[in-house]
Design an enzyme around this catalytic site. Structure first.
Site, PDB file in Angstrom:
ATOM      1  N   GLU A 131       0.658  -1.340   0.166  1.00 57.02           N
ATOM      2  CA  GLU A 131       0.335  -0.116  -0.457  1.00 57.02           C
ATOM      3  C   GLU A 131       0.976   1.071   0.305  1.00 57.02           C
ATOM      4  O   GLU A 131       2.486   0.912   0.081  1.00 57.02           O
ATOM      5  CB  GLU A 131      -0.574  -0.135   0.951  1.00 57.02           C
ATOM      6  CG  GLU A 131      -1.949  -0.925   1.094  1.00 57.02           C
ATOM      7  CD  GLU A 131      -3.031  -1.143   1.852  1.00 57.02           C
ATOM      8  OE1 GLU A 131      -2.812   0.045   3.673  1.00 57.02           O
ATOM      9  OE2 GLU A 131      -3.764  -2.101   2.461  1.00 57.02           O
ATOM     10  N   ARG A 284      37.090  -4.808 -27.600  1.00 61.12           N
ATOM     11  CA  ARG A 284      36.973  -2.909 -27.673  1.00 61.12           C
ATOM     12  C   ARG A 284      38.942  -3.178 -27.556  1.00 61.12           C
ATOM     13  O   ARG A 284      39.416  -3.765 -26.971  1.00 61.12           O
ATOM     14  CB  ARG A 284      36.683  -2.654 -26.917  1.00 61.12           C
ATOM     15  CG  ARG A 284      37.027  -1.272 -26.082  1.00 61.12           C
ATOM     16  CD  ARG A 284      36.958  -0.206 -26.994  1.00 61.12           C
ATOM     17  NE  ARG A 284      37.450   1.007 -26.595  1.00 61.12           N
ATOM     18  CZ  ARG A 284      37.554   2.292 -27.093  1.00 61.12           C
ATOM     19  NH1 ARG A 284      37.242   2.202 -28.624  1.00 61.12           N
ATOM     20  NH2 ARG A 284      37.628   3.010 -26.048  1.00 61.12           N
ATOM     21  N   HIS A 354      32.496  -1.404 -20.521  1.00 58.26           N
ATOM     22  CA  HIS A 354      32.136  -0.683 -21.858  1.00 58.26           C
ATOM     23  C   HIS A 354      32.170   0.693 -21.771  1.00 58.26           C
ATOM     24  O   HIS A 354      32.311   1.443 -23.293  1.00 58.26           O
ATOM     25  CB  HIS A 354      30.397  -0.729 -21.597  1.00 58.26           C
ATOM     26  CG  HIS A 354      29.778  -2.341 -22.233  1.00 58.26           C
ATOM     27  ND1 HIS A 354      29.803  -3.283 -21.244  1.00 58.26           N
ATOM     28  CD2 HIS A 354      28.945  -2.478 -23.501  1.00 58.26           C
ATOM     29  CE1 HIS A 354      29.474  -4.022 -22.631  1.00 58.26           C
ATOM     30  NE2 HIS A 354      28.708  -3.353 -23.278  1.00 58.26           N
ATOM     31  N   GLU A 379      10.245  -7.825  -3.589  1.00 57.58           N
ATOM     32  CA  GLU A 379       9.931  -8.793  -3.525  1.00 57.58           C
ATOM     33  C   GLU A 379      10.844  -8.973  -1.663  1.00 57.58           C
ATOM     34  O   GLU A 379      11.161 -10.272  -1.080  1.00 57.58           O
ATOM     35  CB  GLU A 379      10.590 -10.547  -3.317  1.00 57.58           C
ATOM     36  CG  GLU A 379       9.762 -10.508  -4.733  1.00 57.58           C
ATOM     37  CD  GLU A 379       8.263 -10.701  -4.745  1.00 57.58           C
ATOM     38  OE1 GLU A 379       7.130  -9.824  -3.975  1.00 57.58           O
ATOM     39  OE2 GLU A 379       7.791 -10.961  -6.162  1.00 57.58           O
ATOM     40  N   GLU A 383      17.410  -5.556   2.995  1.00 56.03           N
ATOM     41  CA  GLU A 383      17.386  -5.396   4.923  1.00 56.03           C
ATOM     42  C   GLU A 383      16.412  -6.545   5.524  1.00 56.03           C
ATOM     43  O   GLU A 383      16.634  -6.846   6.318  1.00 56.03           O
ATOM     44  CB  GLU A 383      17.091  -4.153   5.113  1.00 56.03           C
ATOM     45  CG  GLU A 383      18.391  -2.314   4.810  1.00 56.03           C
ATOM     46  CD  GLU A 383      18.464  -2.941   3.746  1.00 56.03           C
ATOM     47  OE1 GLU A 383      19.248  -2.348   3.195  1.00 56.03           O
ATOM     48  OE2 GLU A 383      17.342  -2.501   2.611  1.00 56.03           O
TER      49      GLU A 383
END
Length: 401
Positions: A131, A284, A354, A379, A383
């Site tokens: 809520e 890269r 990247h 979910e 903590e």
């Protein structure tokens, strides 16, 4: 790419299901995920494809038209789907939490009515516990159901409802003081109602409004909404299990499945981030050689791969524990906590690999970087998981002085 996150001891059927889902992810999800995510577009074609594969009935018993598979099979499929696009796994997750709650706690009439439709993907499930002022304190729920003859009248506002617009069945947790005298512990005066509705936004049935989608940083495509009940009338036969006062326990049972799911999603996103990072590191070049040949990058890749492997192992353990019929709140809490934290770290390392390109929306890692934080709170926050883990450890290792 197949070396990491392997699961030993799977049956031929499980391996075939996973291979089918993995192929679907590679061909139907990964190529379009970033484009759909940037448009915040519901992936209807992908959902229809998963429906054809029977994924919506994966854990529903065969007698109701499902595949009757285990939580482990489901979690491994979620891992694969989240590897393609985490939002798609969210569409499936809430559906299965409701199906699981019906299977475990529903009356026979409720199972017969809902489960075949859910297995076929015709009825899509969502569950609603949070809520606006609630946070992690479920006992502070203020939404309420009052008995009126053969019906209950529900009033209140719910928040963070995944699949709020597209679902047609919502499991809603509210207070129900009827039959529970004043002073009853809050968790003993809560009831889960099975609320059927039309898909869409606005007033989706008399007394029930889905205002619209909440605009989010990530986790796009899937609709996240509020749910407002104003004189919503629900027949008594839509109380989950047929008895009031059991809603908290029913929801917590479902959330344990959800925590394994979130752990699986974390594993899938982390796997994809590792794939992108290790691939880019070999393409890269800097200082005359691929950056993968620089020791600093190899250290990152080593840490990322180890985290992917560890999170997967804990997720599999939690799923197998639940499948065995044993209590798994400790294992599910550990798996959810570790997988979500490691996911965030692996994604960030892939982002760093990247370099400046990771900040560009043209690169997939940018999307993953915005998706990973949701797993830190979904979910139950880290903590909350640590509170669950700590309490269970004290139960298991109680000092006998």
């Amino acid at each position: 790419m197949a070396r990491l996150a392997q699961t030993h001891g799977l049956t031929d059927v499980q391996q075939e299901i996973l291979a089918t889902v993995r192929d679907f992810v590679d061909k139907e999800i990964i190529p379009v995920a970033t484009e759909l995510e940037h448009r915040d577009e519901y992936p209807q074609q992908i959902v229809d494809g998963l429906k054809e594969l029977g994924v919506f009935g994966l854990m529903i018993p065969e007698e109701y038209g499902g595949l009757g598979e285990s939580l482990l099979t489901y979690a491994l499929c979620v891992e694969e789907i989240a590897r393609g696009w985490m939002s798609v796994s969210g569409i499936i997750n809430t559906h299965f939490i409701v199906a699981y709650m019906l299977k475990q706690h529903g009356t026979q009439e409720q199972k017969d009515y809902f489960l075949p439709r859910m297995a076929a993907g015709e009825t899509r499930g969502a569950f609603s516990m949070s809520e606006p002022a609630l946070g992690s304190d479920v006992s502070a729920i203020t939404s309420k159901a009052v008995k009126d003859g053969d019906e209950y009248v529900l009033n209140g506002q719910k928040m963070w409802l995944t699949n709020g617009g597209t679902s047609t069945l919502v499991a809603v947790l509210v207070r129900s003081d009827e039959g529970h005298p004043e002073g009853t512990a809050p968790h003993k005066s809560m009831t889960t109602f099975l609320v059927e509705k039309e898909p869409g936004f606005g007033e989706v049935r008399p007394g029930l409004t889905i205002p619209g989608k909440i605009d989010k940083m990530g986790y796009k495509g899937v609709d996240t909404t509020e749910l407002i009940m104003d004189g919503l009338r629900i027949p008594a036969n839509r109380v989950l299990g047929g008895v009031t006062g059991r809603g908290f326990y029913q929801m917590m049972d479902g959330v344990e499945v959800g925590r394994v799911n979130v752990a699986a999603r974390g594993c899938g996103v982390a796997q994809r981030a590792f794939e992108l990072g290790v691939q880019y590191a070999q393409q890269r070049h800097t200082f005359g050689k691929p950056i993968a040949q620089h020791q600093a990058i190899q250290f990152k890749l080593a840490e990322m791969a180890t985290k992917v492997e560890a999170a997967h192992a804990m997720m599999v353990n939690a799923a197998r524990k639940k499948d065995s019929g044993e209590r798994n709140d400790l294992e599910a809490g550990m798996a959810k906590y570790l997988a979500s934290e490691y996911c965030k770290e692996v994604v960030e390392d892939a982002f760093r690999i990247h370099g400046g390109y990771g900040f560009s929306k043209e690169y997939e890692i940018e999307r993953l970087y915005r998706e990973a934080p949701m797993l830190l709170i979904g979910e139950g926050t880290a903590e909350i998981q640590k509170m669950i883990i700590g309490r269970r450890l004290l139960e298991e290792y109680r000092f006998q002085g």
